[in-house]
Design a protein around this motif. Structure first.
Motif, mmCIF file in Angstrom:
data_model
loop_
_atom_site.group_PDB
_atom_site.id
_atom_site.type_symbol
_atom_site.label_atom_id
_atom_site.label_comp_id
_atom_site.label_asym_id
_atom_site.label_seq_id
_atom_site.Cartn_x
_atom_site.Cartn_y
_atom_site.Cartn_z
ATOM 1 N N ASP A 88 0.971 -0.713 0.044
ATOM 2 C CA ASP A 88 0.079 0.173 0.031
ATOM 3 C C ASP A 88 0.737 1.342 -0.203
ATOM 4 N N LEU A 89 2.379 1.228 0.690
ATOM 5 C CA LEU A 89 2.827 1.958 0.789
ATOM 6 C C LEU A 89 3.707 3.066 -0.706
ATOM 7 N N GLU A 90 4.334 1.651 -1.657
ATOM 8 C CA GLU A 90 4.568 1.353 -2.671
ATOM 9 C C GLU A 90 6.020 2.227 -2.291
ATOM 10 N N PHE A 91 6.244 0.621 -1.476
ATOM 11 C CA PHE A 91 7.770 0.965 -1.226
ATOM 12 C C PHE A 91 8.834 0.029 -2.565
ATOM 13 N N ASP A 92 10.020 1.206 -2.614
ATOM 14 C CA ASP A 92 10.390 0.141 -3.491
ATOM 15 C C ASP A 92 11.624 -0.470 -2.499
ATOM 16 N N LEU A 93 11.557 -1.943 -2.518
ATOM 17 C CA LEU A 93 12.779 -2.669 -1.391
ATOM 18 C C LEU A 93 13.559 -2.844 -2.064
ATOM 19 N N GLY A 94 14.105 -3.178 -3.537
ATOM 20 C CA GLY A 94 15.099 -3.505 -3.777
ATOM 21 C C GLY A 94 14.995 -4.730 -3.722
ATOM 22 N N ASP A 95 16.011 -5.511 -3.066
ATOM 23 C CA ASP A 95 16.859 -6.471 -3.361
ATOM 24 C C ASP A 95 16.714 -7.140 -1.536
ATOM 25 N N LYS A 96 16.155 -5.938 -0.707
ATOM 26 C CA LYS A 96 16.234 -6.576 0.439
ATOM 27 C C LYS A 96 14.208 -6.751 1.348
ATOM 28 N N SER A 97 14.475 -6.516 1.769
ATOM 29 C CA SER A 97 12.790 -6.946 2.290
ATOM 30 C C SER A 97 12.411 -5.972 3.948
ATOM 31 N N LEU A 98 11.322 -6.387 4.204
ATOM 32 C CA LEU A 98 11.198 -5.682 5.575
ATOM 33 C C LEU A 98 10.844 -6.302 6.725
ATOM 34 N N VAL A 99 11.968 -7.331 7.392
ATOM 35 C CA VAL A 99 11.730 -7.980 8.333
ATOM 36 C C VAL A 99 12.157 -7.566 9.989
ATOM 37 N N LEU A 100 11.714 -8.395 11.157
ATOM 38 C CA LEU A 100 10.229 -8.158 12.464
ATOM 39 C C LEU A 100 11.756 -7.933 12.343
ATOM 40 N N ASN A 101 12.753 -7.433 13.425
ATOM 41 C CA ASN A 101 13.765 -6.759 14.662
ATOM 42 C C ASN A 101 13.345 -6.978 16.013
ATOM 43 N N ALA A 102 12.065 -6.372 16.130
ATOM 44 C CA ALA A 102 12.101 -6.336 17.249
ATOM 45 C C ALA A 102 10.426 -6.997 17.782
ATOM 46 N N LEU A 103 9.816 -7.566 19.239
ATOM 47 C CA LEU A 103 8.666 -8.115 19.538
ATOM 48 C C LEU A 103 8.618 -7.904 21.251
ATOM 49 N N TRP A 104 7.692 -7.032 21.400
ATOM 50 C CA TRP A 104 7.753 -7.603 23.306
ATOM 51 C C TRP A 104 5.703 -7.266 23.980
ATOM 52 N N VAL A 105 5.802 -7.028 24.289
ATOM 53 C CA VAL A 105 4.900 -6.957 25.095
ATOM 54 C C VAL A 105 4.301 -6.230 26.332
ATOM 55 N N ASN A 106 3.049 -5.546 26.424
ATOM 56 C CA ASN A 106 3.023 -5.053 27.032
ATOM 57 C C ASN A 106 2.235 -4.755 28.202
ATOM 58 N N ILE A 107 1.914 -4.411 29.409
ATOM 59 C CA ILE A 107 0.373 -5.028 30.478
ATOM 60 C C ILE A 107 0.339 -3.803 30.885
ATOM 61 N N LEU A 108 -0.262 -2.652 30.475
ATOM 62 C CA LEU A 108 -0.335 -1.600 30.907
ATOM 63 C C LEU A 108 -1.764 -1.401 32.521
ATOM 64 N N PRO A 109 -1.440 -1.403 33.748
ATOM 65 C CA PRO A 109 -2.315 -1.298 34.747
ATOM 66 C C PRO A 109 -3.427 0.126 34.470
ATOM 67 N N GLU A 110 -4.194 0.148 35.290
ATOM 68 C CA GLU A 110 -5.541 1.622 36.009
ATOM 69 C C GLU A 110 -4.313 2.969 36.124
ATOM 70 N N GLY A 111 -4.327 3.718 35.628
ATOM 71 C CA GLY A 111 -3.475 5.101 35.760
ATOM 72 C C GLY A 111 -2.931 4.919 35.030
ATOM 73 N N GLY A 112 -1.686 3.992 34.239
ATOM 74 C CA GLY A 112 -0.951 3.741 33.527
ATOM 75 C C GLY A 112 -0.728 3.833 32.362
ATOM 76 N N THR A 113 0.315 5.127 31.324
ATOM 77 C CA THR A 113 0.217 5.512 30.763
ATOM 78 C C THR A 113 1.729 4.794 29.275
ATOM 79 N N HIS A 114 1.660 5.792 28.136
ATOM 80 C CA HIS A 114 2.943 4.893 27.305
ATOM 81 C C HIS A 114 2.843 6.716 26.583
ATOM 82 N N SER A 115 3.912 7.264 27.284
ATOM 83 C CA SER A 115 4.113 8.919 26.872
ATOM 84 C C SER A 115 5.206 8.791 25.079
ATOM 85 N N SER A 116 4.753 9.770 24.612
ATOM 86 C CA SER A 116 4.306 10.284 23.026
ATOM 87 C C SER A 116 6.184 9.935 22.864
ATOM 88 N N HIS A 117 5.909 9.043 21.544
ATOM 89 C CA HIS A 117 7.205 8.851 21.037
ATOM 90 C C HIS A 117 7.033 8.401 20.281
#
Length: 206
Positions: A88-117
């Protein structure tokens, strides 16, 4: 007659995680996230030392697909969605590809936030939602041009989505959201009594 174009689009991808042939068991994913949070002492310590609300495996574990079959299934599903988004983004990836490089779990309790980033050193980032109790927070995206709008007036309250300075996406359990990694985002305060659980990830161009 005027001719007004829309330029420099910012795309947000939304889909059901299991839409593209892969199958991830939602109940197994919930149980595995909780098991991880209970057993990951290094992650618990990092959260405590860094005043991080709830739990994240971001700073402690980088091999979840190797440790748990459900995360391997999850990556299979995510690979399909990321490939769809890249088309959809019409990326020209050439001879490379998009590969997962990070995967993590988040558990956010009542009152918790994730600040802007943002997510440096990645191309596509995203989150899939494991538990979204009633009243929990959406994810908030910021117009990347905002710092350059020095003297611009604010928008009217019901401005079109593509003209708003901020956009709130309220995902459902089992949904995946993808965006380009430079897009600033945050999770406002969780107002629900129950935990908000998600799995976030980055894909790089390799």
């Amino acid at each position: 007659m005027s001719d007004i174009s829309t330029l420099f689009a910012t795309r947000l991808y939304r889909a059901a995680l299991n839409d593209l042939a892969a199958q991830v068991d939602p109940q197994e994913l919930v149980g595995t996230c909780w098991s991880l949070a209970e057993d990951d002492e290094a992650g618990q310590q990092w959260c405590e030392e860094n005043d991080y609300p709830g739990y994240t495996s971001y700073a402690s574990l980088d091999d979840l697909p190797w440790r748990f079959p459900i995360f391997k299934d999850l990556v299979t599903a995510l690979d399909l969605h990321v490939a769809e988004f890249a088309r959809d983004l019409e990326f020209d990836l050439g001879d490379k590809s998009l590969v997962l490089n990070a995967l993590w779990v988040n558990i956010l309790p009542e009152g918790g936030t994730h600040s802007s980033h943002i997510h440096p050193h990645s191309v596509i980032s995203g989150t899939t939602y494991v538990s979204m109790p009633e009243g929990t927070s959406a994810i908030k995206f910021e117009d990347p041009r905002l710092p350059m709008m020095m003297a611009a007036p604010t928008r009217i309250a019901d401005a079109r989505e593509e003209l708003r300075s901020f956009f709130y996406a309220k995902p459902s359990v089992g949904e995946v959201l993808l965006w380009e990694s430079w897009l600033r985002h945050e999770v406002p305060m969780n107002m629900a009594e129950e935990e908000r659980i998600s799995v976030s990830f980055n894909y790089g161009w390799e």
